[in-house]
Design a protein around this motif. Sequence first.
Motif, PDB file in Angstrom:
ATOM      1  N   CYS A  76      -4.383   8.290 -14.010  1.00 51.96           N
ATOM      2  CA  CYS A  76      -4.839   8.921 -15.258  1.00 51.96           C
ATOM      3  C   CYS A  76      -5.949   8.129 -15.944  1.00 51.96           C
ATOM      4  N   GLU A  77      -6.297   6.982 -15.359  1.00 49.00           N
ATOM      5  CA  GLU A  77      -7.338   6.118 -15.910  1.00 49.00           C
ATOM      6  C   GLU A  77      -7.086   5.792 -17.372  1.00 49.00           C
ATOM      7  N   LYS A  78      -5.825   5.420 -17.671  1.00 49.29           N
ATOM      8  CA  LYS A  78      -5.504   4.995 -19.031  1.00 49.29           C
ATOM      9  C   LYS A  78      -4.355   4.004 -18.995  1.00 49.29           C
ATOM     10  N   ASP A  79      -4.305   3.184 -20.039  1.00 46.03           N
ATOM     11  CA  ASP A  79      -3.186   2.278 -20.219  1.00 46.03           C
ATOM     12  C   ASP A  79      -2.137   3.005 -21.037  1.00 46.03           C
ATOM     13  N   GLY A  80      -0.910   2.780 -20.717  1.00 49.94           N
ATOM     14  CA  GLY A  80       0.150   3.437 -21.462  1.00 49.94           C
ATOM     15  C   GLY A  80       1.496   2.911 -21.024  1.00 49.94           C
ATOM     16  N   LYS A  81       2.509   3.611 -21.446  1.00 48.51           N
ATOM     17  CA  LYS A  81       3.874   3.212 -21.140  1.00 48.51           C
ATOM     18  C   LYS A  81       4.305   3.827 -19.808  1.00 48.51           C
ATOM     19  N   PRO A  82       5.219   3.154 -19.114  1.00 54.49           N
ATOM     20  CA  PRO A  82       5.705   3.690 -17.837  1.00 54.49           C
ATOM     21  C   PRO A  82       6.229   5.121 -17.954  1.00 54.49           C
ATOM     22  N   LYS A  83       6.838   5.449 -19.065  1.00 53.64           N
ATOM     23  CA  LYS A  83       7.392   6.795 -19.279  1.00 53.64           C
ATOM     24  C   LYS A  83       6.295   7.864 -19.198  1.00 53.64           C
ATOM     25  N   GLU A  84       5.073   7.501 -19.572  1.00 53.08           N
ATOM     26  CA  GLU A  84       3.964   8.458 -19.507  1.00 53.08           C
ATOM     27  C   GLU A  84       3.665   8.859 -18.063  1.00 53.08           C
ATOM     28  N   LEU A  85       3.824   7.909 -17.131  1.00 55.04           N
ATOM     29  CA  LEU A  85       3.642   8.261 -15.722  1.00 55.04           C
ATOM     30  C   LEU A  85       4.720   9.259 -15.307  1.00 55.04           C
ATOM     31  N   ASP A  86       5.956   9.005 -15.731  1.00 54.50           N
ATOM     32  CA  ASP A  86       7.059   9.914 -15.382  1.00 54.50           C
ATOM     33  C   ASP A  86       6.753  11.330 -15.844  1.00 54.50           C
ATOM     34  N   GLU A  87       6.262  11.454 -17.059  1.00 56.22           N
ATOM     35  CA  GLU A  87       5.927  12.785 -17.608  1.00 56.22           C
ATOM     36  C   GLU A  87       4.793  13.409 -16.801  1.00 56.22           C
ATOM     37  N   TYR A  88       3.807  12.628 -16.434  1.00 56.34           N
ATOM     38  CA  TYR A  88       2.682  13.138 -15.640  1.00 56.34           C
ATOM     39  C   TYR A  88       3.196  13.656 -14.292  1.00 56.34           C
ATOM     40  N   ILE A  89       4.029  12.877 -13.623  1.00 60.22           N
ATOM     41  CA  ILE A  89       4.559  13.262 -12.308  1.00 60.22           C
ATOM     42  C   ILE A  89       5.421  14.522 -12.426  1.00 60.22           C
ATOM     43  N   GLN A  90       6.212  14.614 -13.479  1.00 63.48           N
ATOM     44  CA  GLN A  90       7.089  15.783 -13.643  1.00 63.48           C
ATOM     45  C   GLN A  90       6.299  17.066 -13.876  1.00 63.48           C
ATOM     46  N   HIS A  91       5.078  16.946 -14.403  1.00 68.47           N
ATOM     47  CA  HIS A  91       4.279  18.138 -14.707  1.00 68.47           C
ATOM     48  C   HIS A  91       3.337  18.561 -13.584  1.00 68.47           C
ATOM     49  N   LEU A  92       3.324  17.795 -12.478  1.00 61.42           N
ATOM     50  CA  LEU A  92       2.466  18.198 -11.355  1.00 61.42           C
ATOM     51  C   LEU A  92       2.957  19.519 -10.773  1.00 61.42           C
ATOM     52  N   MET A  93       2.021  20.362 -10.360  1.00 65.18           N
ATOM     53  CA  MET A  93       2.373  21.645  -9.748  1.00 65.18           C
ATOM     54  C   MET A  93       1.925  21.675  -8.302  1.00 65.18           C
TER      55      MET A  93
END
Length: 93
Positions: A76-93
């Motif tokens: 995602c080319e951003k710094d953030g919390k690990p939970k944000e990756l989880d949300e990104y992965i869960q929203h992949l289609m």
Amino acid sequence: TLSLHDALPISWDNLEETLEGMIPSLANIKLKLSKKEYRICLLIRLHFSPSAISCFMQCNLPDISMSRKRMLSKLCEKDGKPKELDEYIQHLM
């Protein structure tokens, strides 16, 4: 002692093939990640908790958290919390 690797009759190749068939965009992120990182993503997508992932991957929880942060940066080319990756992965289609 038995590990989860021994207890579960899982083939990473079969798991990848099945999930990529259901969620085509997983194949796109595979190109940007190491094999270990991609496997963590697959487990995230299957709703494994970070502690379950650390057990399954036979590494400690802080390593899983750092991997998730690094993958967020790679994907995602951003710094953030690990939970944000989880949300990104869960929203992949």
